[in-house]
Scaffold this motif. Structure first.
Motif: not given
Length: 375
Positions: A272-273, A276, A280, A288, A310, A369, A372, A375
């Protein structure tokens, strides 16, 4: 031996075989369209007739001739194939058609060696095309035929082993008659597909049961010998569903190697990291939403997929300059080759949106998750 075997099989085929398959239509008296036969043979590799029928009809409606296939772009071919799986078959089919236009006057060659040299056409497929389209005497040895012959002759050992396969080819050639080759070829495939099936064969309906070694010795459950089993590994991936306010989804064309090569799919990340960070790079976004995970099974491993939505993403500049990235609406999706599980995922997402309903997450927000800011 071969005469009795073939005679019994053909007599059974005349009464019980399949005579109205769309690729059996004659293009001239006593002659079938080699293009349609070839297409059916490629589609039927690792796929059952019932599944193939609809795909076959749609494919020939869109690309009715070999030249039409050769001139089509790859996205069109893969879109028509989407859902059949084993997409390398479609790419080989497309390339073989182009080679036929370049080197064989826009026709499939009738020479066995030239035909077998085309991408995706091996010994058995070449024999099946020449036998069914032109009535030429060539044996075939697909999975159904291997099962029939292994049981009938009591041949032990996995059919993929060199010595076993060589013996099966010898038997296949010995049984192939000099006449009615097209009917015989269809007959032995039909027998394997409808009577001498993998599990619980219908031996009482088989014209060859009287001297079948497997039936006589109680070996129908063990012949043909199964492939040695291996533990199937599981791999994981996060699929990124980036969707803008207009409902368009960002798709990425996969590279030439690996599964789903050349198809349009969702961007992926290892966790998940990373998801992101990837998201982006492509869009400005706020949040998300994890969706229901699912497993897709390939022939050699299982893929554990975690979709991450997203929503209301805003595209960054530069996407239009990348030929392997594109924002797609519903019409675009219908025209592109997408892996079946990706298409199913997007269709499931689009249903609530079209009805004006909120999209409910299938699971609670994952603690893995990050927001923003994290991340």
């Amino acid at each position: 031996m071969s005469a009795g075997f073939a005679d019994r099989l053909l007599a059974w085929y005349d009464r019980h075989g399949r005579h109205d398959l769309p690729w059996q239509q004659a293009s001239a008296p006593g002659k079938r369209d080699a293009y349609r036969v070839w297409l059916s043979e490629i589609m039927l590799q690792q796929t059952q007739v019932a599944t193939v029928l609809g795909y076959f009809e749609r494919f020939v409606a869109a690309l009715p001739t070999l030249r039409a296939l050769a001139e089509a772009d790859e996205d069109t071919v893969l879109a028509l194939w989407s859902g059949l799986g084993y997409y390398r078959r479609a790419r080989f089919l497309h390339r073989a058609a182009q080679l036929c236009v370049e080197h064989h006057g826009g026709e499939l060659p009738r020479d066995f060696d030239a035909l077998a040299a085309l991408p995706g056409i091996g010994r058995s497929t070449a024999g099946a095309i020449l036998a069914q389209a032109h009535g030429l005497r060539f044996p075939i040895l697909d999975g159904n035929v291997k099962r029939v012959l292994a049981r009938y002759h009591g041949i032990h050992g996995h059919p993929g082993q060199g010595a076993v396969e060589k013996e099966l080819w010898r038997r296949a050639d010995a049984h192939t008659p000099a006449t009615r080759v097209a009917d015989y070829t269809q007959a032995i495939m039909d027998l394997g597909a409808t009577v001498c099936v993998r599990s619980r064969p219908l031996c009482g309906d088989c014209p060859l049961a009287g001297d079948c070694v497997a039936r006589r010795d109680g070996l129908t459950a063990v012949l043909p010998t199964a492939r040695p089993t291996k533990a199937q590994p599981t791999r994981g991936t996060v699929m990124l569903v980036l969707r803008d306010d207009a409902g368009r989804v960002l798709l990425e064309r996969r590279g030439p190697q690996g599964v789903w090569s050349g198809l349009w799919s969702l961007p992926e990340a290892a966790d998940h990291e990373e998801a992101w960070r990837v998201a982006q790079r492509h869009a400005r976004l706020d949040d998300a939403q994890p969706l229901a995970p699912f497993v897709h099974v390939f022939s050699h491993y299982r893929l554990q997929v975690e979709p991450l939505l997203f929503d209301r993403a805003t595209a960054r500049r530069g996407i239009a300059d990348n030929p392997d990235l594109r924002w797609c609406d519903a019409a675009d999706l219908a025209a592109l080759g997408l892996p079946a599980p990706v298409r199913s995922l997007l269709l499931a997402l689009d249903g609530p949106r079209q009805q004006g309903l909120p999209l409910a997450p299938a699971t609670a927000r994952s603690r893995r998750t990050p927001s923003r800011k994290q991340a």
